[in-house]
Design a protein around this motif. Sequence first.
Motif, PDB file in Angstrom:
ATOM      1  N   ARG A  31      99.150  22.284 -59.017  1.00 25.19           N
ATOM      2  CA  ARG A  31      99.488  22.910 -58.160  1.00 25.19           C
ATOM      3  C   ARG A  31     100.369  23.124 -56.875  1.00 25.19           C
ATOM      4  N   GLU A  34     102.761  20.263 -56.778  1.00 27.69           N
ATOM      5  CA  GLU A  34     103.744  20.305 -57.203  1.00 27.69           C
ATOM      6  C   GLU A  34     104.453  21.129 -56.290  1.00 27.69           C
ATOM      7  N   GLU A 284     101.551  34.267 -58.271  1.00 23.99           N
ATOM      8  CA  GLU A 284     100.577  33.812 -58.648  1.00 23.99           C
ATOM      9  C   GLU A 284      99.468  34.231 -57.775  1.00 23.99           C
TER      10      GLU A 284
END
Length: 312
Positions: A31, A34, A284
């Motif tokens: 993540r 990304e 998140e």
Amino acid sequence: MTFTYTPEAQLRDVTLRDGLQLTGKPLATERKVEIARELLALGVPALEIGSMARPDLVPPLADTLDVIAALTPEELARCWVWVATPRHIEKAAAAGARNFQYCLSATDSHNKANIGRTTEDSVAAMPAAVALTRDCGGSIQLCIATSFTCPFEGVVDPARVLGIAADPRTDGADDIVICDTLGQAVPAQVRGLIRAVRDETPPRRILYHGHDTWGLGVANTLTAIDAGATMVDGSLGGLGGCPFAPGASGNTATEDLLFATRPGWLTPDALAVLVRTGETLLAELGEPNRSKTAQGARSKADAFEWVIGETA
């Protein structure tokens, strides 16, 4: 007509380093990679992607070497890694990093809490750090934390910062980063110190790293640009803080700094992507979004081109 803030400065997003230091939830390596690629593709000039601090002391950044290894040399050319010792540079360089932010504090108290040694010890080790950086063809920054105030010693004498910046042992730095670690500085202080660094220490690029603890993050950053800083730090949603600096809150929000300065690559569509990226990441992590620009972008003022609406 397009308006940009002048004089211009580039933004470095520090979400993946300073932004993640205090988060309660971990972020997977994949993540992080990304997010780094999303920001680089969007046009963000530079990123901080991690720290070589001890994993047991800063667990959210324990996978920094994995993040470095996952990025391409072209991507890493725009990325910076926090280091505090020559050994940190050796390890990060072996993984592929080429840009190092060598950090020390203006005060011994914070340097001991943050790095485990005196400021003098950190300064004394910098020539070796510079040599290792040159060996791998990289760049190194002298980063001075607690340049304005210290959580343990209070207000910092500007002469202390200028002394470190002018010390011959720090001459090898390509850049210098002046940090308002606690977010307690006011524009007049920022103007005075940045100008003094510009006028009284070796010529090099000046960066300003600010926090928004007392609500002056954007004002202080714009003042730093006016005074001579040509790169400034921010994090998505104002995420961040120092685990070894009681009283420090998040960094100045990337969205707010970009909206204020309007670099040429920032379009309403690009800002919308940044806002959504920040919102998703903070959700998140279970962290609050402190960006005023993100709030404004979600308003109902549809006639303003920078508004993306409540559901878009």
